[in-house]
Design an enzyme around this catalytic site. Structure first.
Site, PDB file in Angstrom:
ATOM      1  N   ASP A 200       0.841  -1.193   0.000  1.00 45.48           N
ATOM      2  CA  ASP A 200       0.000   0.000   0.000  1.00 45.48           C
ATOM      3  C   ASP A 200       0.878   1.245   0.000  1.00 45.48           C
ATOM      4  OD1 ASP A 200      -0.879  -0.550   3.471  1.00 45.48           O
ATOM      5  OD2 ASP A 200       0.770   0.642   2.681  1.00 45.48           O
ATOM      6  N   LYS A 222      -4.056   1.336  -5.712  1.00 43.52           N
ATOM      7  CA  LYS A 222      -4.647   1.684  -7.000  1.00 43.52           C
ATOM      8  C   LYS A 222      -5.679   0.665  -7.463  1.00 43.52           C
ATOM      9  CE  LYS A 222      -0.633   4.316  -8.602  1.00 43.52           C
ATOM     10  NZ  LYS A 222       0.410   4.478  -9.637  1.00 43.52           N
TER      11      LYS A 222
END
Length: 413
Positions: A200, A222
Site C-alpha cells: 500500500d 490503485k
C-alpha cells in the site's frame, strides 16, 4: 596441533552435563547459547555477574559458589574454562584432557582442545565461523565474517533459495513508519524471498527497488471500486496468488494491526484456508514522535499515552472515540490520520476541559527524507495546519512531552 585447522562439528548437548568454570563476562556471553541448547549446566565460581546470578536464580543453571576443585569435570561432556586464576585454568584443562572432555579456554586458546566459533542465527540456520589457519587466529575477522553472512541472510541481500517445496501462504508484514531501515529483519528477509508483493502507499517504497525483476508487485492503493471494494480486491488478490503456490507478502505501513485492516486480511485468508504469518512492524504512533525528538512518556511528565484514530471527526455519529474522557487525561495523546479533522478534535478537547495552551506537534512524513515538524497549541493547531500546509501522512502529538526535547521549537501563536 597448531599446524592443523580445527574440525568443525555441532554438539548436541541436550540433557548432557556442561561445566563452566568462572562466572564473569565470558560466562555471561556463552551461557545463553548453552542454555538454549538444553545443556545441563554446572557453574563453578566463587562469584558471578548479576546476569549470571539471575540465570542461577531462575533455575536455568546450577551454581556451586566455590573455586574449581579436582573432579569437577569428571562427568562433563564439554567444559568452558574462564576463571581469572591461571593455575586453576591449567589444572582444569589437564583434568579435561585426562577425562577426554572437550575443553574451551578463554585465557589460552592454543592450550584448549576446542574453540568456540563466532556464531549467529537466522531463521532456523546457525552460522558458525572458525579460522582455518591455526597459527593466525583472528577472532575479530571471524566475527566480522559471521556478522556479514547473518546480516545478509536477515535483510535479504544474501538470498539462499529454498530447494525444498515451500508451503504456499501469505506473510502479513508491517513495514514500519517509512524509513526502509526500520522494517524488521524478518520482514525484510520475507520480502526478499517473495514471489508476489502486495503493497500500500504507506509501505516503505524504497524497499521495492531492491526486489528481483521477477517479483510481481501489486499496488493495492490503485485497486478499483473504492475503499471497501478495494479491501475485498486486496483479500482476493492475496488468496488468488497464494493458491497458485506463490510466496506472497502483504507489505503494510507501520504495524498491520494498528489501523491497518490487518485482521480483516487474516480473517479472509483463514476462511479460504490459506496459512498466514504475521510479522509485526514498528508503529508510527511511537516511532515518528521519537524520530522528531518527542518521547511519548517521560518521567515526571507523562505516565501514559493514548493512541486514537482521527479519520472520523468527534461530531460524526460513526466515531467510536470517547473524546470527553480523553480530554480529562493528563498523559500524551497521539492522533493518527487526523490532519483533516484536527480542528474539530481541538474544539472538542477544549470544550471538555483540555487547556487551549496544551502543546501540539505535527510530524509530517516521519522518519523519511521529507520529515518536518510543526508545533502549535491546541487553540492554534487548526490554523497552523492551514498556514503551514500540513499534509497527510502526519502524526499529531498533544501533551507536555512535546516540550521535553532538547530542541523543541516554540509553538506558533
Amino acid at each position: 596441533m597448531a599446524e592443523h585447522p580445527a574440525y568443525p562439528v555441532g554438539l548436541r548437548l541436550t540433557g548432557r552435563r556442561v561445566v563452566v568454570l568462572g562466572g564473569g563476562q565470558v560466562a555471561q556471553r556463552r551461557l545463553p547459547a548453552l542454555i538454549a541448547a538444553g545443556a545441563d549446566v554446572l557453574l563453578v565460581s566463587p562469584e558471578a555477574t548479576p546476569s549470571v546470578e539471575a540465570m542461577a536464580d531462575a533455575g536455568e543453571i546450577t551454581w556451586q559458589q566455590r573455586p574449581y576443585a579436582q573432579g569437577d569435570l569428571a562427568d562433563a561432556w564439554y567444559a568452558l574454562i574462564a576463571t581469572g586464576d591461571a593455575e586453576a585454568n591449567t589444572a582444569a584443562s589437564a583434568e579435561a584432557e585426562r577425562h577426554r572432555v572437550w575443553c574451551v579456554r578463554s585465557d589460552d586458546a592454543d592450550r584448549a582442545t576446542a574453540w568456540t566459533p563466532a556464531t549467529g542465527h537466522s531463521e532456523g540456520v546457525t552460522v558458525a565461523v572458525l579460522t582455518t589457519d591455526a597459527k593466525g587466529r583472528d577472532p575479530r575477522h571471524t566475527a566480522a565474517i559471521r556478522d556479514a553472512v547473518v546480516e545478509g541472510l536477515r535483510d535479504g541481500t544474501l538470498v539462499a533459495p529454498h530447494h525444498r517445496t515451500r508451503t504456499p501462504g501469505v506473510a502479513l508484514v508491517g513495514g514500519g513508519p517509512g524509513d526502509p531501515d526500520l522494517i524488521t529483519v524478518r520482514g525484510r528477509r520475507l520480502l526478499a524471498e517473495a514471489d508476489v508483493v502486495i503493497t500500500d502507499h504507506l509501505g516503505p517504497r524504497d524497499l521495492l527497488a531492491e526486489l528481483s525483476p521477477s517479483v510481481e508487485v501489486i499496488d493495492a492503493a490503485k485497486l478499483p471500486f473504492g475503499r471497501f471494494m478495494a479491501q475485498e480486491a486486496i483479500n482476493d488478490a492475496l488468496i488468488e496468488h497464494a493458491r497458485k503456490g506463490k510466496s506472497v507478502v502483504r507489505l503494510k505501513g507501520g504495524d498491520p494491526f494498528v489501523y491497518g485492516r490487518g485482521m480483516e486480511e487474516v480473517q479472509a485468508l483463514a476462511e479460504a484456508g490459506i496459512p498466514c504469518t504475521v510479522v509485526p512492524g514498528i508503529s508510527s504512533s511511537i516511532s515518528v514522535p521519537g524520530a522528531a525528538g518527542i518521547p511519548v512518556t517521560h518521567r515526571g511528565v507523562a505516565h501514559e499515552f493514548t493512541v486514537v484514530s482521527g479519520h472520523i471527526a468527534p461530531d460524526d455519529e460513526r466515531s467510536l472515540v470517547d473524546w470527553p474522557s480523553l480530554a480529562k487525561l493528563t498523559g500524551t495523546l497521539v492522533i493518527l490520520m487526523g490532519v483533516s479533522t484536527i480542528g474539530k478534535v481541538a474544539e472538542t478537547l477544549i470544550a471538555h476541559g483540555k487547556s487551549p495552551d496544551a502543546p501540539v506537534a505535527l510530524i509530517q512524513e516521519g522518519t523519511t527524507a521529507g520529515q518536518r515538524r510543526v508545533d502549535a497549541t491546541l487553540a492554534t493547531v487548526a490554523e497552523t495546519v492551514r498556514t503551514e500546509d500540513v499534509k497527510p501522512p502526519a502524526v499529531i502529538v498533544i501533551g507536555e512531552v512535546v516540550k521535553v526535547g532538547p530542541t523543541a521549537p516554540a509553538p506558533r501563536k
